[in-house]
Design a protein around this motif. Structure first.
Motif, short mmCIF file in Angstrom:
data_model
loop_
_atom_site.label_atom_id
_atom_site.label_comp_id
_atom_site.label_asym_id
_atom_site.label_seq_id
_atom_site.Cartn_x
_atom_site.Cartn_y
_atom_site.Cartn_z
N ARG A 143 -52.89 -50.09 25.16
CA ARG A 143 -53.86 -49.53 24.20
C ARG A 143 -55.04 -48.90 24.95
O ARG A 143 -55.53 -47.85 24.57
CB ARG A 143 -54.35 -50.61 23.24
CG ARG A 143 -55.20 -50.05 22.11
CD ARG A 143 -55.61 -51.10 21.11
NE ARG A 143 -54.44 -51.74 20.53
CZ ARG A 143 -54.29 -53.05 20.42
NH1 ARG A 143 -55.24 -53.87 20.81
NH2 ARG A 143 -53.21 -53.56 19.87
N ILE A 144 -55.48 -49.54 26.01
CA ILE A 144 -56.58 -48.99 26.82
C ILE A 144 -56.16 -47.68 27.47
O ILE A 144 -56.89 -46.68 27.43
CB ILE A 144 -57.04 -50.01 27.88
CG1 ILE A 144 -57.72 -51.21 27.21
CG2 ILE A 144 -57.98 -49.36 28.89
CD1 ILE A 144 -57.98 -52.36 28.15
N ILE A 145 -54.98 -47.67 28.07
CA ILE A 145 -54.48 -46.45 28.71
C ILE A 145 -54.34 -45.33 27.68
O ILE A 145 -54.77 -44.20 27.90
CB ILE A 145 -53.14 -46.73 29.42
CG1 ILE A 145 -53.35 -47.70 30.59
CG2 ILE A 145 -52.50 -45.43 29.91
CD1 ILE A 145 -52.07 -48.26 31.17
N SER A 146 -53.77 -45.64 26.54
CA SER A 146 -53.59 -44.65 25.49
C SER A 146 -54.92 -44.10 25.00
O SER A 146 -55.07 -42.89 24.80
CB SER A 146 -52.82 -45.28 24.33
OG SER A 146 -52.78 -44.41 23.23
N ALA A 147 -55.91 -44.96 24.81
CA ALA A 147 -57.21 -44.52 24.32
C ALA A 147 -57.88 -43.56 25.30
O ALA A 147 -58.47 -42.56 24.89
CB ALA A 147 -58.12 -45.73 24.07
#
Length: 181
Positions: A121-125
């Motif tokens: 989720r962090i990478i995607s954000a």
């Protein structure tokens, strides 16, 4: 006159009485606000969280990250998921145990489940510039979204502006050096 007593005004209008009333009001206001002060002072983890998030983000993503965008993403992700802060701490601990410098050093040790989902989720954000890929979602980083960085020297970021976001000039951004073949 060296004292505050004035003989041309009645004693009922004395400044001493006003000072006592104002002082009492300030004292009561201070006592009413006192229970909130230890809560703010004791909550140092809230101020540490954005720096922990940026530290983890720099391990997960091998790009130069904008701190302001990171602070906004951290706050938004934390509000969306109550367990997010604990997952960030868990991921950071795994990375520290492995003395990780890049994501490949520790990502294989991240167990499937909430920790791995948090990392993704962090990478995607960071890459998308949004927390969830849905219509009407809040955009945190448009021109700073990492999905545009690999091609920034040959392609302008999609925008109605002629030369990219916030660029209302008639000339486009100059291209980088073109390699000779």
């Amino acid at each position: 006159m060296s004292h505050s007593y004035r003989d041309d005004a009645p004693e009922d209008f004395s400044l001493f009485r006003r000072k006592i009333l104002i002082g009492g009001g300030l004292l009561l206001g201070g006592l009413a606000a006192a229970p909130n002060v230890p809560t703010v002072a004791a909550n140092t983890s809230a101020t540490d969280f954005p720096s922990q998030f940026l530290e983890l983000s720099s391990l997960l993503i091998a790009h130069r990250l904008d701190h302001d965008v990171g602070f906004r993403l951290a706050a938004a992700l934390r509000m969306k998921d109550p367990a997010f802060a604990a997952n960030v701490v868990g991921l950071t601990e795994i990375a520290k145990k492995r003395n990780a410098k890049i994501v490949e050093d520790f990502f294989a040790d991240v167990p499937d489940g909430p920790l791995k989902e948090t990392a993704l989720r962090i990478i995607s954000a960071w890459y998308l510039g949004v927390i969830v890929d849905e219509p009407d979602t809040e955009v945190f980083a448009y021109e700073l979204a990492l999905m545009y960085q690999p091609t920034i020297d040959v392609m302008t970021i999609p925008s109605y502006a002629i030369s990219g976001p916030n660029g209302w000039t008639s000339e486009g951004r100059p291209l980088g050096d073109v390699p000779d073949f």
